[in-house]
Design a protein around this motif. Structure first.
Motif, mmCIF file in Angstrom:
data_model
loop_
_atom_site.group_PDB
_atom_site.id
_atom_site.type_symbol
_atom_site.label_atom_id
_atom_site.label_comp_id
_atom_site.label_asym_id
_atom_site.label_seq_id
_atom_site.Cartn_x
_atom_site.Cartn_y
_atom_site.Cartn_z
ATOM 1 N N VAL A 59 -13.577 -5.013 7.735
ATOM 2 C CA VAL A 59 -12.111 -4.623 7.058
ATOM 3 C C VAL A 59 -11.044 -4.391 8.517
ATOM 4 C CG1 VAL A 59 -11.123 -2.666 6.126
ATOM 5 C CG2 VAL A 59 -13.179 -3.224 5.508
ATOM 6 N N GLN A 60 -11.589 -3.819 9.498
ATOM 7 C CA GLN A 60 -10.490 -3.660 10.678
ATOM 8 C C GLN A 60 -10.220 -5.175 11.260
ATOM 9 O OE1 GLN A 60 -12.468 -1.297 13.527
ATOM 10 N NE2 GLN A 60 -12.472 0.401 12.510
ATOM 11 N N SER A 61 -10.974 -6.025 11.113
ATOM 12 C CA SER A 61 -10.775 -7.570 11.560
ATOM 13 C C SER A 61 -9.708 -8.268 10.610
ATOM 14 C CB SER A 61 -12.013 -8.398 11.573
ATOM 15 O OG SER A 61 -11.767 -9.769 11.811
ATOM 16 N N LEU A 62 -9.816 -7.979 9.317
ATOM 17 C CA LEU A 62 -8.901 -8.437 8.332
ATOM 18 C C LEU A 62 -7.532 -7.829 8.562
ATOM 19 C CD1 LEU A 62 -11.133 -8.756 5.109
ATOM 20 C CD2 LEU A 62 -10.434 -10.736 6.617
ATOM 21 N N LEU A 63 -7.584 -6.549 8.845
ATOM 22 C CA LEU A 63 -6.407 -5.825 8.900
ATOM 23 C C LEU A 63 -5.613 -6.503 10.259
ATOM 24 C CD1 LEU A 63 -7.203 -2.293 7.645
ATOM 25 C CD2 LEU A 63 -5.889 -4.054 6.426
ATOM 26 N N SER A 64 -6.514 -6.405 11.233
ATOM 27 C CA SER A 64 -5.747 -6.793 12.577
ATOM 28 C C SER A 64 -5.275 -8.333 12.525
ATOM 29 C CB SER A 64 -6.820 -6.612 13.484
ATOM 30 O OG SER A 64 -7.536 -5.494 13.786
ATOM 31 N N SER A 65 -5.728 -8.933 11.410
ATOM 32 C CA SER A 65 -5.134 -10.435 11.521
ATOM 33 C C SER A 65 -3.874 -10.460 10.559
ATOM 34 C CB SER A 65 -6.076 -11.296 10.680
ATOM 35 O OG SER A 65 -6.296 -10.962 9.271
ATOM 36 N N ASP A 66 -3.414 -9.381 10.148
ATOM 37 C CA ASP A 66 -2.038 -9.190 9.544
ATOM 38 C C ASP A 66 -1.084 -8.860 10.639
ATOM 39 O OD1 ASP A 66 0.211 -8.381 8.085
ATOM 40 O OD2 ASP A 66 -1.024 -7.495 6.407
ATOM 41 N N PRO A 67 0.001 -9.917 10.769
ATOM 42 C CA PRO A 67 1.129 -9.819 11.754
ATOM 43 C C PRO A 67 1.759 -8.362 11.482
ATOM 44 C CG PRO A 67 1.647 -11.361 10.169
ATOM 45 C CD PRO A 67 0.255 -10.991 9.848
ATOM 46 N N ARG A 68 1.863 -7.911 10.485
ATOM 47 C CA ARG A 68 2.714 -6.695 10.330
ATOM 48 C C ARG A 68 1.898 -5.392 11.025
ATOM 49 N NH1 ARG A 68 3.154 -6.695 3.842
ATOM 50 N NH2 ARG A 68 0.982 -7.530 4.207
ATOM 51 N N ILE A 69 0.611 -5.661 11.595
ATOM 52 C CA ILE A 69 -0.034 -4.417 12.174
ATOM 53 C C ILE A 69 0.670 -4.406 13.517
ATOM 54 C CG2 ILE A 69 -1.698 -5.677 13.487
ATOM 55 C CD1 ILE A 69 -3.845 -3.593 12.806
ATOM 56 N N GLN A 70 1.315 -5.199 14.151
ATOM 57 C CA GLN A 70 1.987 -5.159 15.437
ATOM 58 C C GLN A 70 3.551 -4.272 15.268
ATOM 59 O OE1 GLN A 70 0.468 -6.703 17.979
ATOM 60 N NE2 GLN A 70 -1.124 -7.520 16.811
ATOM 61 N N GLN A 71 3.873 -4.128 13.900
ATOM 62 C CA GLN A 71 5.022 -3.276 14.025
ATOM 63 C C GLN A 71 4.616 -1.792 13.863
ATOM 64 O OE1 GLN A 71 7.320 -5.165 10.833
ATOM 65 N NE2 GLN A 71 6.682 -7.209 11.421
ATOM 66 N N CYS A 72 3.405 -1.492 13.616
ATOM 67 C CA CYS A 72 2.982 -0.120 13.439
ATOM 68 C C CYS A 72 3.175 0.507 14.842
ATOM 69 C CB CYS A 72 1.790 -0.038 12.823
ATOM 70 S SG CYS A 72 1.248 -0.684 11.194
ATOM 71 N N VAL A 73 4.213 1.407 14.976
ATOM 72 C CA VAL A 73 4.428 1.960 16.257
ATOM 73 C C VAL A 73 3.337 2.937 16.836
ATOM 74 C CG1 VAL A 73 6.118 3.216 17.460
ATOM 75 C CG2 VAL A 73 6.891 1.761 15.809
ATOM 76 N N LYS A 74 2.791 3.806 15.917
ATOM 77 C CA LYS A 74 1.793 4.774 16.380
ATOM 78 C C LYS A 74 0.360 4.237 16.560
ATOM 79 C CE LYS A 74 2.084 7.742 13.007
ATOM 80 N NZ LYS A 74 1.601 8.892 12.466
ATOM 81 N N PHE A 75 0.305 2.828 15.896
ATOM 82 C CA PHE A 75 -1.362 2.579 16.061
ATOM 83 C C PHE A 75 -1.401 1.810 17.458
ATOM 84 C CE2 PHE A 75 -4.157 -1.101 15.487
ATOM 85 C CZ PHE A 75 -5.157 -0.188 14.792
ATOM 86 N N LYS A 76 -2.444 2.293 18.199
ATOM 87 C CA LYS A 76 -2.897 2.061 19.634
ATOM 88 C C LYS A 76 -3.866 1.051 19.650
ATOM 89 C CE LYS A 76 0.406 4.585 21.164
ATOM 90 N NZ LYS A 76 1.757 4.112 21.446
ATOM 91 N N GLY A 77 -4.535 0.937 18.364
ATOM 92 C CA GLY A 77 -5.882 -0.085 18.393
ATOM 93 C C GLY A 77 -6.957 0.852 17.986
ATOM 94 N N TYR A 78 -7.941 0.054 17.407
ATOM 95 C CA TYR A 78 -9.337 0.427 16.782
ATOM 96 C C TYR A 78 -10.226 0.728 17.918
ATOM 97 C CZ TYR A 78 -8.056 -0.825 11.990
ATOM 98 O OH TYR A 78 -7.509 -1.040 10.843
ATOM 99 N N ILE A 79 -10.830 1.746 17.951
ATOM 100 C CA ILE A 79 -11.742 2.128 18.952
ATOM 101 C C ILE A 79 -13.017 1.163 18.605
ATOM 102 C CG2 ILE A 79 -13.429 3.896 19.897
ATOM 103 C CD1 ILE A 79 -11.422 6.234 18.860
ATOM 104 N N PRO A 80 -13.490 0.491 19.840
ATOM 105 C CA PRO A 80 -14.786 -0.284 19.925
ATOM 106 C C PRO A 80 -15.903 0.329 19.388
ATOM 107 C CG PRO A 80 -13.348 -0.827 21.851
ATOM 108 C CD PRO A 80 -12.817 0.533 21.066
#
Length: 274
Positions: A229-250
């Motif tokens: 799920v995280q991989s599919l969401l990360s492939s969406d270019p709109r995720i780069q516009q989410c200001v607060k999002f710093k990235g998923y924890i590995p």
């Protein structure tokens, strides 16, 4: 005096007839409700069995996956052909064809079986609203998944939960719907609040009060922590516009730990209850 007695007798006869009709009508309604409840119970049991079989069946989409690239290639060729005729709109046409191909490919993935949860819709990322993402999580609107867990009123029985993320006037609303029971929906503004209400209801039906409380893991229960799920969401270019999002924890999720967690696994909850 005799006239008044006759009037009262007529009124009494009418009331008696109405009461009799109401009793018969009420009895017929009760019979119909009992019949519908029996049909609903059978349908729920059948639905639970079908979802269990679907979630346990490996290689659900193996037969259809090889066909997806062929469809996408044909659409790409068609878009290139249109681009040769319209040189001015060549770039925009290719971009649109790629978006269509990605959308069709993603839609063909669903329902997506992921260990013990079934994803029906990935939803849509809303980057302009900071309420729908945090530093570690993305909460896509329209996300729908189902998983099997304990029934809130009877933890010894299995129940299919529908997990949803909705947009409630600009604020996320997380919902846990137990087996289409609209009267027993659990909801909250965070996944943990929603999951904790379910766990509190389950613990409320347990007689032993000395047992340690169950701690909510909302994002994991909803399936948002799954690497796919995280991989599919990360492939969406709109995720780069989410200001607060710093990235998923590995390695934030572990399939083995999820199996051994009573807040996520029905089998482990039964061991916890005994």
């Amino acid at each position: 005096m005799n006239v008044n007695k006759m009037d009262y007798k007529k009124k009494y006869a009418k009331l008696k007839s109405r009461v009799k009709n109401y009793v018969l009508e009420n009895a017929s309604i009760i019979d119909e409700v009992c019949y519908l409840q029996a049909e609903l119970t059978a349908a729920r049991a059948e639905r639970l069995t079908l979802i269990e079989k679907l979630m346990s069946y490996e290689g659900l989409d193996k037969g259809t996956i090889p066909q997806i690239p062929l469809l996408n290639e044909s659409r790409d060729l068609a878009s290139k052909h249109m681009g040769e005729k319209q040189h001015a709109a060549k770039k925009s046409t290719k971009a649109k064809s790629r978006d269509i191909s990605k959308t069709s490919q993603k839609s063909s993935m669903f329902p997506l079986k992921l260990h013990n949860i079934l994803i029906h819709s990935l939803g849509e990322i809303i980057p302009t609203n900071p309420n729908f993402h945090s530093a570690e999580w993305i909460y896509p609107v329209g996300f729908v998944a189902t998983r099997i867990y304990a029934h809130p009123r009877d933890p010894r029985k299995k129940c299919v939960f529908t997990c949803k993320i909705l947009n409630n006037a600009g604020v996320p609303q997380f919902q846990l719907i137990p087996d289409n029971d609209l009267d027993g929906v659990f909801f909250g503004e965070t996944a943990n609040v929603c999951h904790q209400e379910l766990l509190n209801t389950i613990q409320g039906s347990i007689k032993e009060s000395a047992r340690a409380p169950l701690v909510a893991k909302g994002e994991v229960f909803f399936g948002l922590s799954n690497p796919r799920v995280q991989s599919l969401l990360s492939s969406d270019p709109r995720i780069q516009q989410c200001v607060k999002f710093k990235g998923y924890i590995p390695d934030s999720t572990n399939a083995l730990s999820e199996i051994n967690d009573p807040t996520l696994s029905f089998a482990e909850l039964q061991s916890y209850l005994t």
